[in-house]
Design a protein around this motif. Structure first.
Motif, PDB file in Angstrom:
ATOM      1  N   PRO A  33       0.820  -1.217   0.000  1.00 52.71           N
ATOM      2  CA  PRO A  33       0.000   0.000   0.000  1.00 52.71           C
ATOM      3  C   PRO A  33       0.855   1.269   0.000  1.00 52.71           C
ATOM      4  O   PRO A  33       1.917   1.316   0.610  1.00 52.71           O
ATOM      5  N   ASP A  34       0.344   2.299  -0.713  1.00 56.63           N
ATOM      6  CA  ASP A  34       1.078   3.570  -0.790  1.00 56.63           C
ATOM      7  C   ASP A  34       1.247   4.212   0.580  1.00 56.63           C
ATOM      8  O   ASP A  34       2.188   4.977   0.797  1.00 56.63           O
ATOM      9  N   GLN A  35       0.353   3.882   1.515  1.00 59.63           N
ATOM     10  CA  GLN A  35       0.421   4.504   2.843  1.00 59.63           C
ATOM     11  C   GLN A  35       1.644   4.078   3.648  1.00 59.63           C
ATOM     12  O   GLN A  35       1.881   4.599   4.734  1.00 59.63           O
ATOM     13  N   ILE A  36       2.439   3.144   3.123  1.00 65.98           N
ATOM     14  CA  ILE A  36       3.627   2.691   3.855  1.00 65.98           C
ATOM     15  C   ILE A  36       4.564   3.848   4.148  1.00 65.98           C
ATOM     16  O   ILE A  36       5.287   3.850   5.142  1.00 65.98           O
ATOM     17  N   ASN A  37       4.539   4.883   3.297  1.00 66.40           N
ATOM     18  CA  ASN A  37       5.449   6.022   3.513  1.00 66.40           C
ATOM     19  C   ASN A  37       5.045   6.877   4.706  1.00 66.40           C
ATOM     20  O   ASN A  37       5.794   7.761   5.118  1.00 66.40           O
ATOM     21  N   LYS A  38       3.846   6.601   5.296  1.00 62.96           N
ATOM     22  CA  LYS A  38       3.420   7.342   6.487  1.00 62.96           C
ATOM     23  C   LYS A  38       4.110   6.833   7.753  1.00 62.96           C
ATOM     24  O   LYS A  38       4.162   7.540   8.759  1.00 62.96           O
ATOM     25  N   LEU A  39       4.634   5.601   7.695  1.00 65.62           N
ATOM     26  CA  LEU A  39       5.235   5.002   8.894  1.00 65.62           C
ATOM     27  C   LEU A  39       6.686   5.454   9.019  1.00 65.62           C
ATOM     28  O   LEU A  39       7.630   4.705   8.816  1.00 65.62           O
ATOM     29  N   ARG A  40       6.859   6.695   9.401  1.00 61.17           N
ATOM     30  CA  ARG A  40       8.155   7.363   9.366  1.00 61.17           C
ATOM     31  C   ARG A  40       9.160   6.832  10.377  1.00 61.17           C
ATOM     32  O   ARG A  40      10.360   7.073  10.243  1.00 61.17           O
ATOM     33  N   SER A  41       8.693   6.114  11.397  1.00 62.44           N
ATOM     34  CA  SER A  41       9.604   5.625  12.437  1.00 62.44           C
ATOM     35  C   SER A  41      10.062   4.189  12.209  1.00 62.44           C
ATOM     36  O   SER A  41      10.773   3.628  13.047  1.00 62.44           O
ATOM     37  N   LEU A  42       9.659   3.587  11.087  1.00 60.79           N
ATOM     38  CA  LEU A  42      10.022   2.195  10.825  1.00 60.79           C
ATOM     39  C   LEU A  42      11.538   2.000  10.777  1.00 60.79           C
ATOM     40  O   LEU A  42      12.248   2.738  10.095  1.00 60.79           O
ATOM     41  N   ILE A  43      11.987   0.970  11.493  1.00 55.28           N
ATOM     42  CA  ILE A  43      13.394   0.555  11.463  1.00 55.28           C
ATOM     43  C   ILE A  43      13.515  -0.797  10.756  1.00 55.28           C
ATOM     44  O   ILE A  43      14.453  -1.032  10.005  1.00 55.28           O
ATOM     45  N   THR A  44      12.524  -1.661  10.977  1.00 52.37           N
ATOM     46  CA  THR A  44      12.529  -3.009  10.399  1.00 52.37           C
ATOM     47  C   THR A  44      11.237  -3.246   9.638  1.00 52.37           C
ATOM     48  O   THR A  44      10.145  -3.026  10.163  1.00 52.37           O
ATOM     49  N   LEU A  45      11.375  -3.733   8.374  1.00 53.20           N
ATOM     50  CA  LEU A  45      10.210  -3.955   7.523  1.00 53.20           C
ATOM     51  C   LEU A  45      10.397  -5.264   6.761  1.00 53.20           C
ATOM     52  O   LEU A  45      11.385  -5.453   6.051  1.00 53.20           O
ATOM     53  N   HIS A  46       9.430  -6.187   6.893  1.00 53.49           N
ATOM     54  CA  HIS A  46       9.519  -7.519   6.283  1.00 53.49           C
ATOM     55  C   HIS A  46       8.358  -7.769   5.321  1.00 53.49           C
ATOM     56  O   HIS A  46       7.193  -7.623   5.708  1.00 53.49           O
ATOM     57  N   PHE A  47       8.689  -8.184   4.076  1.00 53.36           N
ATOM     58  CA  PHE A  47       7.689  -8.570   3.081  1.00 53.36           C
ATOM     59  C   PHE A  47       8.055  -9.899   2.423  1.00 53.36           C
ATOM     60  O   PHE A  47       7.706 -10.142   1.273  1.00 53.36           O
TER      61      PHE A  47
END
Length: 411
Positions: free
Chosen positions: A238-252
């Motif tokens: 989803p395009d809204q992923i760029n709203k999660l500005r504090s993300l350090i770890t992201l798994h897909f």
């Protein structure tokens, strides 16, 4: 009425006489049916019997200036102590309202009965970590303790999100892996303290794309540090992923993703990115702005074909007023949703492309595929089937100046 909270006791006659804050249960009520006197009962795990304080003519002042932050102080006359309380803001407001009615003698004491919690119930009520391993143990009726900070509901094959979770204002870690969820409610984005969210091994890829609005929540965008969406049959992120500005770890890992949203390169705090076992053929150009510690893009059919490397599409013309305003909103990270502006504008603002310089672009840009060395993005890279550590990046440029500058530096 009971309030699960953290209480620090400060003795006013003893300078520096503060006891360490403890998880507590604060109750207001009467001691017996025959006694009209209203008391406060403060219980902790160490003091399960509790300490009683008279309410009538014994409270000098209630400090509630920061009650919206879940903080308040009750100043007692005898003993000369201050009870410094931290709790869920909504529950604390309700508790102080009942206390105020008691102080003004507008509260009928007959409706309140002060019953001591037994040790077992108090310990359960103050639990911070809850793990449910089988469906038969799920607290359908009683719900979860409001003090819960870590909740694990893995492998229960649940098909719907339990909205009781939305009441846990202190929740920091939520594990809903190995279920059958297809969507997450918008309100999850309003939890103020959620730092880790594990949604792996669900069916979120089968849900409607508009069910990702929780990512736009004003609170979760500031607090969430880890998001695990492995094995969800997702075809798009989803395009809204760029709203999660504090993300350090992201798994897909282990999805069906073919392209990444341009906004992923704007996650400046991101350090660990796992995209293995998908259908990616290229990456967004503004990922060049990331400084990752670990990047896993193995088992993807990346293209190394540079035949179209010089092909340029798009146009850098005069920006419209809408585009100029949208750039300011995205750059300043101004919060918006469909309750504030028309939904068509929400959709417009949610889908910016990003220039290699980091500026958001909407309709005024030029587009070009380029080859970028992955070592400029991550310290440790896990990949397969790519020679020279170079793959294609879908690059956008907000001006001809940026096009010339970055094309010269990257090719």
């Amino acid at each position: 009425m009971k309030l699960m909270c953290t209480v620090e006791i400060a003795n006013r006659l003893n300078h520096g006489g503060r006891r360490k804050a403890q998880q507590s249960c604060l109750t207001i009520g009467r001691q017996s049916v025959k006694d009209d006197q209203i008391y406060l009962l403060l219980q902790t795990v160490a003091n399960k019997k509790g300490t009683k304080y008279k309410v009538n003519n014994n409270i000098e002042k209630v400090f509630s200036n920061f009650v919206h932050e879940g903080k308040a102080t009750i100043r007692l006359i005898e003993p000369p102590q201050d009870l410094n309380i931290k709790s869920d803001a909504i529950q604390l407001k309700s508790f102080l309202h009942v206390l105020k009615l008691g102080l003004s003698k507008k509260l009928n004491p007959a409706v309140l009965t002060l019953s001591n919690l037994n040790p077992k119930n108090l310990s359960n009520a103050l639990k911070k970590r809850i793990v449910i391993k089988q469906a038969s143990d799920y607290p359908v009726l009683e719900g979860f303790p409001r003090t819960t900070e870590e909740l694990h509901l893995s492998g229960l094959q649940r098909r719907s999100f339990d909205r009781q979770i939305l009441k846990l204002q202190g929740l920091r870690i939520l594990n809903l892996s190995e279920n059958q969820l297809t969507n997450i409610p918008h309100e999850l984005g309003m939890l103020p303290n959620l730092q880790e969210l594990n949604l792996s091994d669900n069916l979120l890829g089968k849900g409607p794309i508009n069910k990702w609005s929780w990512m736009s929540g004003v609170n979760i965008s500031k607090s969430l540090c880890l998001l695990n969406l492995n094995s969800n049959q997702m075809t798009v992120i989803p395009d809204q992923i760029n709203k999660l500005r504090s993300l350090i770890t992201l798994h897909f890992h282990n999805n069906l993703i073919t392209t990444l949203p341009q906004g992923i390169g704007s996650l400046s705090k991101l350090k660990y990115l796992v995209l293995s076992k998908n259908n990616l053929t290229h990456l967004p150009g503004n990922m060049r702005n990331l400084r990752l510690s670990d990047l896993d893009i193995s088992d993807n059919p990346f293209s190394a074909n540079l035949n179209d490397n010089n092909a340029i599409s798009g146009n850098v013309g005069v920006r419209t007023l809408v585009e100029s305003a949208a750039q300011v909103i995205v750059r300043k990270r101004v919060y918006y949703d469909a309750s504030i502006i028309p939904f068509t504008l929400v959709q417009y603002l949610d889908k910016p492309s990003y220039c290699m310089c980091g500026a958001p672009c909407f309709s005024c840009y030029v587009n070009r595929f380029m080859s970028i060395n992955l070592s400029t993005i991550a310290q440790s890279i896990k990949f397969s089937g790519m020679a020279g550590n170079r793959i294609l990046f879908d690059c956008y440029f907000c001006s001809t100046r940026c096009l010339k500058l970055f094309s010269k530096n990257l090719i």
